[in-house]
Design an enzyme around this catalytic site. Structure first.
Site, PDB file in Angstrom:
ATOM      1  N   GLU A 104       1.253  -1.051   0.297  1.00 59.71           N
ATOM      2  CA  GLU A 104      -0.089  -0.065  -0.179  1.00 59.71           C
ATOM      3  C   GLU A 104       1.358   1.206  -0.087  1.00 59.71           C
ATOM      4  O   GLU A 104       1.079   1.907  -1.017  1.00 59.71           O
ATOM      5  CB  GLU A 104      -1.457  -0.199   1.221  1.00 59.71           C
ATOM      6  N   ASP A 160      -6.090  -9.855   6.562  1.00 56.89           N
ATOM      7  CA  ASP A 160      -7.663  -9.635   7.472  1.00 56.89           C
ATOM      8  C   ASP A 160      -8.186  -8.147   8.044  1.00 56.89           C
ATOM      9  O   ASP A 160      -7.187  -7.461   7.688  1.00 56.89           O
ATOM     10  CB  ASP A 160      -6.939 -10.328   8.541  1.00 56.89           C
TER      11      ASP A 160
HETATM   12  P1  IMP Z   1       2.029  -1.043   3.480  1.00 58.51           P
HETATM   13  O1  IMP Z   1       2.890  -1.254   4.800  1.00 58.51           O
HETATM   14  O2  IMP Z   1       1.459   0.914   3.495  1.00 58.51           O
HETATM   15  O3  IMP Z   1       2.337  -0.752   1.959  1.00 58.51           O
HETATM   16  O4  IMP Z   1       1.021  -1.781   3.802  1.00 58.51           O
HETATM   17  C1  IMP Z   1       1.306  -3.012   3.713  1.00 58.51           C
HETATM   18  C2  IMP Z   1       0.858  -4.589   4.630  1.00 58.51           C
HETATM   19  O5  IMP Z   1      -1.094  -3.110   5.388  1.00 58.51           O
HETATM   20  C3  IMP Z   1       0.232  -5.177   4.175  1.00 58.51           C
HETATM   21  O6  IMP Z   1       1.318  -6.055   4.009  1.00 58.51           O
HETATM   22  C4  IMP Z   1      -0.790  -5.401   4.937  1.00 58.51           C
HETATM   23  O7  IMP Z   1      -0.556  -6.611   6.081  1.00 58.51           O
HETATM   24  C5  IMP Z   1      -1.464  -4.248   5.817  1.00 58.51           C
HETATM   25  N1  IMP Z   1      -3.063  -3.775   4.167  1.00 58.51           N
HETATM   26  C6  IMP Z   1      -2.631  -2.426   3.577  1.00 58.51           C
HETATM   27  N2  IMP Z   1      -3.812  -2.612   2.803  1.00 58.51           N
HETATM   28  C7  IMP Z   1      -4.960  -3.762   2.983  1.00 58.51           C
HETATM   29  C8  IMP Z   1      -6.070  -4.010   3.230  1.00 58.51           C
HETATM   30  O8  IMP Z   1      -6.548  -3.794   2.057  1.00 58.51           O
HETATM   31  N3  IMP Z   1      -6.582  -5.327   3.690  1.00 58.51           N
HETATM   32  C9  IMP Z   1      -5.447  -5.586   4.562  1.00 58.51           C
HETATM   33  N4  IMP Z   1      -4.330  -5.509   4.965  1.00 58.51           N
HETATM   34  C10 IMP Z   1      -3.962  -4.757   4.690  1.00 58.51           C
END
Ligand code: IMP
Ligand code: MG
Length: 185
Positions: A104, A160
């Protein structure tokens, strides 16, 4: 559980087909010759993706697990991310493939890539099942992507909300009221 779902956005058949195609891409990348890879997987969201993916990869591999957490409790927006378990094996001169469920903001993978890089591997590549294109940062290279999706918070196939819904065989969006409801468990 099924009553909580607003919409299935990727069916289990579509996931199976795409995971197979990703495995084929990886075999092209790593298979000739089969020098062996070390997969570093980010738990717990990646466990379903990982287990389907590795059974389609006829390559010599070791598997290492790290735990990262960014979503505290019922949050659907990431807080401060930390690696909870960083017991990585010796990665010196290894071909490392980092596997995560979704990217994300890239905060989690940036941290994992940095932790792996400190151990002097030969090469790091990264695979994710899902990428939220609106926020995906350019400084976190991703080599294999399953699906590009929109901004919605999704569950299923390992992902989740508040610890629930990881066992859904598809990727879905929950009904809006579920994101604030008190958990039944
Ligand atoms: P980032 O660090 O912002 O890239 O987010 C990544 C982590 O956030 C992922 O490994 C997921 O565990 C969690 N995550 C981000 N978006 C979602 C979603 O839509 N559903 C569930 N978990 C999410
Ligand atoms: Mg995760």
């Amino acid at each position: 559980m099924e009553d909580d779902i607003a919409k299935v956005i990727i069916s289990s058949g579509e996931i199976a087909e795409r995971v197979s195609a990703m495995a084929d891409e990886m075999v092209q990348t790593y298979g000739q010759p089969d020098e062996g890879i070390t997969i570093v997987t980010v738990l717990a969201g990646s466990l379903v993706f990982l287990s389907d993916l590795i059974r389609r990869l006829p390559l010599r591999m070791r598997i290492a697990l790290v735990t990262a957490s960014s979503y505290a409790g019922k949050a659907t927006t990431a807080g401060k991310i930390h690696l909870e378990s960083t017991t990585l094996p010796d990665l010196r001169n290894r071909n490392v493939l980092i596997v995560d469920d979704i990217v994300e903001t890239g905060g989690t993978l940036r941290l994992v890539q940095a932790a792996v890089r400190r151990l002097c591997p030969r090469r790091i590549r990264t695979a994710v099942l899902l990428r939220k294109t609106t926020k995906a940062p350019s400084d976190v290279p991703i080599d294999f992507v399953g699906f590009d999706i929109g901004d919605d918070f999704v569950v299923g196939y390992g992902l989740d909300y508040d610890g629930l819904y990881r066992n859904l065989p598809f990727i879905a969006v929950l009904k809006p009221e579920m994101y604030n409801a008190e958990s039944a468990l």
